[in-house]
Design an enzyme around this catalytic site. Structure first.
Site, PDB file in Angstrom:
ATOM      1  CE1 TYR A 108      -3.594  -2.483   0.311  1.00 19.67           C
ATOM      2  CE2 TYR A 108      -4.470  -1.052   2.006  1.00 19.67           C
ATOM      3  CZ  TYR A 108      -4.635  -2.113   1.148  1.00 19.67           C
ATOM      4  OH  TYR A 108      -5.829  -2.782   1.139  1.00 19.67           O
ATOM      5  CB  SER A 109       3.006   2.761   2.680  1.00 21.37           C
ATOM      6  OG  SER A 109       2.059   2.489   3.668  1.00 21.37           O
ATOM      7  CB  SER A 160       5.688  -5.648   7.296  1.00 20.06           C
ATOM      8  OG  SER A 160       5.497  -4.401   7.898  1.00 20.06           O
ATOM      9  CD  GLU A 174      -3.355  -2.496   8.418  1.00 19.13           C
ATOM     10  OE1 GLU A 174      -3.902  -2.052   7.409  1.00 19.13           O
ATOM     11  OE2 GLU A 174      -2.193  -2.198   8.757  1.00 19.13           O
ATOM     12  CB  SER A 205      -0.156   7.945  12.387  1.00 19.99           C
ATOM     13  OG  SER A 205      -0.993   9.026  12.053  1.00 19.99           O
ATOM     14  CD  GLU A 249       0.544  11.903  15.384  1.00 20.03           C
ATOM     15  OE1 GLU A 249       0.515  10.847  14.702  1.00 20.03           O
ATOM     16  OE2 GLU A 249       1.414  12.119  16.247  1.00 20.03           O
TER      17      GLU A 249
HETATM   18  C1  LIG Z   1       7.021  -0.791  11.174  1.00 18.75           C
HETATM   19  C2  LIG Z   1       6.116  -0.391  10.051  1.00 18.75           C
HETATM   20  C3  LIG Z   1       5.576  -1.348   9.229  1.00 18.75           C
HETATM   21  C4  LIG Z   1       4.780  -0.990   8.165  1.00 18.75           C
HETATM   22  N1  LIG Z   1       4.324  -1.975   7.312  1.00 18.75           N
HETATM   23  C5  LIG Z   1       3.645  -1.623   6.193  1.00 18.75           C
HETATM   24  C6  LIG Z   1       3.273  -2.605   5.236  1.00 18.75           C
HETATM   25  O1  LIG Z   1       3.539  -3.806   5.411  1.00 18.75           O
HETATM   26  N2  LIG Z   1       2.641  -2.212   4.124  1.00 18.75           N
HETATM   27  C7  LIG Z   1       2.308  -0.910   3.895  1.00 18.75           C
HETATM   28  O2  LIG Z   1       1.704  -0.619   2.863  1.00 18.75           O
HETATM   29  N3  LIG Z   1       2.651   0.059   4.775  1.00 18.75           N
HETATM   30  C8  LIG Z   1       3.319  -0.274   5.921  1.00 18.75           C
HETATM   31  N4  LIG Z   1       3.698   0.692   6.824  1.00 18.75           N
HETATM   32  C9  LIG Z   1       3.450   2.089   6.491  1.00 18.75           C
HETATM   33  C10 LIG Z   1       2.430   2.784   7.350  1.00 18.75           C
HETATM   34  O3  LIG Z   1       1.142   2.417   6.994  1.00 18.75           O
HETATM   35  C11 LIG Z   1       2.687   4.288   7.175  1.00 18.75           C
HETATM   36  O4  LIG Z   1       3.947   4.573   7.735  1.00 18.75           O
HETATM   37  C12 LIG Z   1       1.631   5.123   7.837  1.00 18.75           C
HETATM   38  O5  LIG Z   1       0.423   5.034   7.140  1.00 18.75           O
HETATM   39  C13 LIG Z   1       2.055   6.606   7.943  1.00 18.75           C
HETATM   40  O6  LIG Z   1       2.410   7.084   6.692  1.00 18.75           O
HETATM   41  P1  LIG Z   1       3.814   7.829   6.441  1.00 18.75           P
HETATM   42  O7  LIG Z   1       4.894   7.004   7.023  1.00 18.75           O
HETATM   43  O8  LIG Z   1       3.885   8.159   4.992  1.00 18.75           O
HETATM   44  O9  LIG Z   1       3.731   9.142   7.283  1.00 18.75           O
HETATM   45  P2  LIG Z   1       2.924  10.463   6.911  1.00 18.75           P
HETATM   46  O10 LIG Z   1       1.559  10.110   6.439  1.00 18.75           O
HETATM   47  O11 LIG Z   1       3.765  11.300   6.030  1.00 18.75           O
HETATM   48  O12 LIG Z   1       2.799  11.138   8.317  1.00 18.75           O
HETATM   49  C14 LIG Z   1       3.895  11.825   8.928  1.00 18.75           C
HETATM   50  C15 LIG Z   1       3.405  12.406  10.249  1.00 18.75           C
HETATM   51  O13 LIG Z   1       2.342  13.330   9.992  1.00 18.75           O
HETATM   52  C16 LIG Z   1       1.174  12.959  10.724  1.00 18.75           C
HETATM   53  N5  LIG Z   1      -0.015  13.237   9.889  1.00 18.75           N
HETATM   54  C17 LIG Z   1      -0.231  12.830   8.613  1.00 18.75           C
HETATM   55  N6  LIG Z   1      -1.434  13.265   8.198  1.00 18.75           N
HETATM   56  C18 LIG Z   1      -1.998  13.952   9.229  1.00 18.75           C
HETATM   57  C19 LIG Z   1      -3.241  14.640   9.405  1.00 18.75           C
HETATM   58  N7  LIG Z   1      -4.145  14.663   8.445  1.00 18.75           N
HETATM   59  N8  LIG Z   1      -3.461  15.206  10.602  1.00 18.75           N
HETATM   60  C20 LIG Z   1      -2.546  15.155  11.622  1.00 18.75           C
HETATM   61  N9  LIG Z   1      -1.338  14.548  11.486  1.00 18.75           N
HETATM   62  C21 LIG Z   1      -1.074  13.942  10.311  1.00 18.75           C
HETATM   63  C22 LIG Z   1       1.300  11.475  10.977  1.00 18.75           C
HETATM   64  O14 LIG Z   1       0.578  11.066  12.114  1.00 18.75           O
HETATM   65  C23 LIG Z   1       2.797  11.347  11.194  1.00 18.75           C
HETATM   66  O15 LIG Z   1       3.140  11.684  12.518  1.00 18.75           O
HETATM   67  C24 LIG Z   1       4.472   0.377   7.916  1.00 18.75           C
HETATM   68  C25 LIG Z   1       4.996   1.343   8.782  1.00 18.75           C
HETATM   69  C26 LIG Z   1       5.808   0.991   9.820  1.00 18.75           C
HETATM   70  C27 LIG Z   1       6.375   2.060  10.707  1.00 18.75           C
END
Ligand SMILES: Cc1cc2nc3c(=O)[nH]c(=O)nc-3n(C[C@H](O)[C@H](O)[C@H](O)COP(=O)(O)OP(=O)(O)OC[C@H]3O[C@@H](n4cnc5c(N)ncnc54)[C@H](O)[C@@H]3O)c2cc1C
Length: 398
Positions: free
Chosen positions: A128-129, A161, A244, A383, A385
């Protein structure tokens, strides 16, 4: 709301407990108890054991291999797995793509993929991400272009992951770039063992690498591996995210971690008194225990609503946020309990088989890496937030 377990539920609990006690390899449960790194074969040992018993997919409909258990039985089962120190059942096949395939897939897809998900023959990962598309998932840029009966996929997924173990990825890709962001996405099943799929490990703060970047370059996906309709992938993606979040509060795992924390606090001493009897520390443990008990009751309440046909509402977000807080608080208190011994970082000590003398007590080596690793819980699966935004909108009407 009746939160008491019936006689039949208690008998079921005993059956599960006995089965796990008699069949789980001690080397496996010791690894989990000691917070050591769990690897592919460990996850598969548990998966195959539960599959042989017919217990690998309790939430699936019986027709596809589910158990037919009630929600309470499923809750008890998950608790017992946690108490027995098993690794997690990997969610990507059983909890995520399996339900999408049996709900939206065609007969061929069900016949091809579901039995292999149940048996553990296929390991799945979640694509997804992307860099720049996490919380705002609909802005994903991976492209899938039709070429006859094949999609040609190009893009980059991140944080994937266990992609390094995976045979298949369920992947969101844009098939209609000029549509509204949510409208032009398709849900594809990608064979990871083909040219053009490159998996690069991401080393996380604890020094391990369960997550990866996945680069897709001219990857071929037969049209038969499109799930449901083209451009309707967002619907299936959201359905999957609902699954999930099931069990995301990890109450059983936290209860087990709390027990372990208390053992450590009994073993550690301050001025010849066990740390657990030291008032300030005891109060911190009590606070976590109170939060965990409250969390358990929220989970049972959500469960009780679901069993009467009501949706979880904002319960899922609440469970995610509070569950994360509790998990992280426990890892923090373990570090506090071991004090200076949490400071040395010995990577080899995170793996089974390391037999050099530990620095400090045996449990100290994993305290800080575990603390650091669990920062992830407030990011993945939506997350903290973002969950708070959901609650602010739905509960407070903001
Ligand atoms: C250990 C781990 C395993 C993972 N495994 C997978 C996987 O297997 N497959 C997959 O597809 N993804 C996976 N992910 C990804 C995960 O779903 C994303 O990291 C998550 O959705 C956050 O997206 P980002 O990292 O792009 O952060 P961003 O979306 O860029 O966010 C950055 C910061 O901004 C805050 N933020 C963002 N939008 C808002 C808003 N509207 N209001 C307030 N605050 C906001 C967030 O809370 C965060 O603190 C994994 C992540 C981790 C850490």
């Amino acid at each position: 709301m009746d939160l008491n377990f019936s006689k039949a539920d208690l008998a079921f609990r005993d059956e599960v407990r006995t089965f796990l006690k008699e069949n789980l390899p001690v080397e496996l449960t010791e690894k989990v108890r000691r917070n050591l790194q769990v690897e592919r074969e460990d996850y598969l040992t548990l998966h195959r054991l539960l599959h042989r018993q017919g217990w690998i997919a309790p939430a699936w409909p019986k027709a596809y291999g589910g158990t037919g258990w009630s929600l309470t039985q499923r809750y008890i089962f998950n608790e017992e797995l946690a108490y027995a120190n098993t690794p997690r059942v990997m969610p990507f096949g059983i909890q995520m793509v399996g339900p999408v395939i049996y709900t939206f897939g065609n007969a061929e897809q069900k016949a091809k993929y579901l039995p292999r998900i149940l048996s553990g023959e296929d390991w799945w990962c979640q694509g997804y991400s992307e860099p720049g598309a996490g919380s705002d998932l609909a802005s994903l840029r991976t492209r899938a272009v039709r070429d006859g009966d094949t999609y040609v996929v190009n893009g980059q997924k991140t944080w994937t992951s266990f992609a390094h173990y995976a045979d298949h990825m369920f992947c969101l890709a844009r098939t209609k770039p000029d549509a509204k962001p949510q409208d032009g996405i398709s849900f594809l099943l990608i064979d990871m063992r083909q040219p053009g799929v490159e998996v690069q490990p991401i080393v996380t703060v604890d020094g391990t690498s369960d997550v990866n970047s996945v680069f897709l370059t001219d990857v071929k996906v037969p049209r038969e591996d499109l799930v449901g309709e083209e451009n309707k992938g967002w619907t299936y993606a959201k359905f999957l995210l609902g699954h999930e979040r099931a069990g995301i509060a990890a109450v059983g795992r936290s209860k087990n971690a709390l027990r372990r924390l208390k053992e450590i606090a009994r073993a550690e001493h301050v001025a010849s008194k066990p740390l657990i009897e030291e008032r300030a520390f005891a109060e911190k443990i009590a606070q976590v225990e109170i939060d965990l008990t409250a969390l358990e009751y929220i989970e049972l309440d959500v469960l009780s609503r679901e069993s009467t046909g009501q949706g979880p509402g904002t319960g899922a977000s609440m469970l995610k946020v509070k569950g994360t807080d509790v998990q992280q608080a426990i890892t923090e208190l373990v570090c506090e309990a071991v004090g200076y011994y949490a400071i040395p970082y010995v990577k080899k000590a995170l793996f089974d088989g390391w037999n050099e003398p530990p620095i400090g007590p045996e449990y100290a080596a994993t305290a800080a890496p575990t603390y650091h690793n669990w920062r992830k819980a407030s990011i993945y699966g939506g997350s903290t937030e973002v969950q708070k935004n959901i609650m602010a909108k739905m509960v407070l009407g903001l």
